[in-house]
Design a protein around this motif. Sequence first.
Motif, short mmCIF file in Angstrom:
data_model
loop_
_atom_site.label_atom_id
_atom_site.label_comp_id
_atom_site.label_asym_id
_atom_site.label_seq_id
_atom_site.Cartn_x
_atom_site.Cartn_y
_atom_site.Cartn_z
N MET A 78 0.82 -1.20 0.00
CA MET A 78 0.00 0.00 0.00
C MET A 78 0.86 1.26 0.00
SD MET A 78 -3.11 1.13 2.56
CE MET A 78 -2.11 1.90 3.83
N LEU A 79 1.95 1.25 0.77
CA LEU A 79 2.84 2.41 0.81
C LEU A 79 3.46 2.69 -0.55
CD1 LEU A 79 4.66 1.89 4.25
CD2 LEU A 79 3.05 3.71 3.64
N VAL A 80 3.78 1.64 -1.28
CA VAL A 80 4.34 1.82 -2.63
C VAL A 80 3.32 2.51 -3.52
CG1 VAL A 80 5.11 0.62 -4.72
CG2 VAL A 80 5.95 -0.10 -2.48
N PHE A 81 2.05 2.08 -3.44
CA PHE A 81 1.01 2.68 -4.28
C PHE A 81 0.75 4.13 -3.88
CE2 PHE A 81 -3.21 3.60 -5.86
CZ PHE A 81 -3.18 3.07 -7.14
N LEU A 82 0.74 4.41 -2.58
CA LEU A 82 0.46 5.77 -2.12
C LEU A 82 1.57 6.74 -2.48
CD1 LEU A 82 -1.04 5.15 1.45
CD2 LEU A 82 -2.28 5.67 -0.66
N GLY A 83 2.81 6.27 -2.50
CA GLY A 83 3.92 7.16 -2.81
C GLY A 83 3.95 8.36 -1.88
N ASP A 84 4.23 9.54 -2.46
CA ASP A 84 4.29 10.78 -1.67
C ASP A 84 3.26 11.79 -2.13
OD1 ASP A 84 6.53 9.90 -0.15
OD2 ASP A 84 7.84 10.38 -1.84
N ASP A 85 2.21 11.33 -2.80
CA ASP A 85 1.27 12.24 -3.44
C ASP A 85 0.11 12.62 -2.52
OD1 ASP A 85 2.47 12.20 -6.22
OD2 ASP A 85 2.14 10.06 -5.88
#
Length: 237
Positions: A78-85
């Motif tokens: 999930m963290l990979v998908f959320l990124g920093d956006d």
Amino acid sequence: MTRTLILDTETTGLDPLTGDRILEVAVVELINLVPSGRHYHVLIDPEREVPEEAARVHGFTWDMLRGKPKFAEILPEMLVFLGDDPIVAHNASFDFAFLDSEFKKAGQPTIDRRRMIDSLVLAKKRFPGLPNSLDALCRRYGIDNSMRTSHNALLDVQLLAQVYLELMGGKQPGLGLVSAPVLQSPVIVAVQSTADTARSPRLIMPTEAEIAAHHAFVQKLKEPLWNSVEAAEPAAG
């Protein structure tokens, strides 16, 4: 290119401080305010009973979720998908409070609140004093929410994505020159002309029947502005 995420969660209750947990997470990706077709969705074992009143809202029981991955197990992906956006949610403080609780249980830093965009706050500024639930906004903007018989996170984020686009000015798919597909409907891609594809403009003239139909329509209007525009035009020839 700007990337924005639309997020929704379903939970076992209303308060993570009393032990309520997340049992569903859904996220839709927008690129330049257009759904890209990419989304993240997962069901989670909440590791506790789901109260009957909560099950009536979203339709999930603990028996249905036993054996699903636990939150700590889905968190890296999930963290990979959320990124920093930026992350948009409706009544975002509710979702972020639960995410904070789950992140802390997993031993991870919480999401920076500066990334949070609350579409409910935006709606209240746009429509002060009016109902601004997701269903109310769908009705106001003419968005079909007939399938929303229960609170399903994946359906909710798809609806919220459409609502958010309207709140941001009603940007339509295709105007951002994005070629990725939308989750439910295709994107019409605008193609800019190049030196090889440019064509000479072609004058299109209305027929006499079309002109007559236009005049007949204008005469039905009260003090039509069109008459003053036509009167001000210089005579041809």
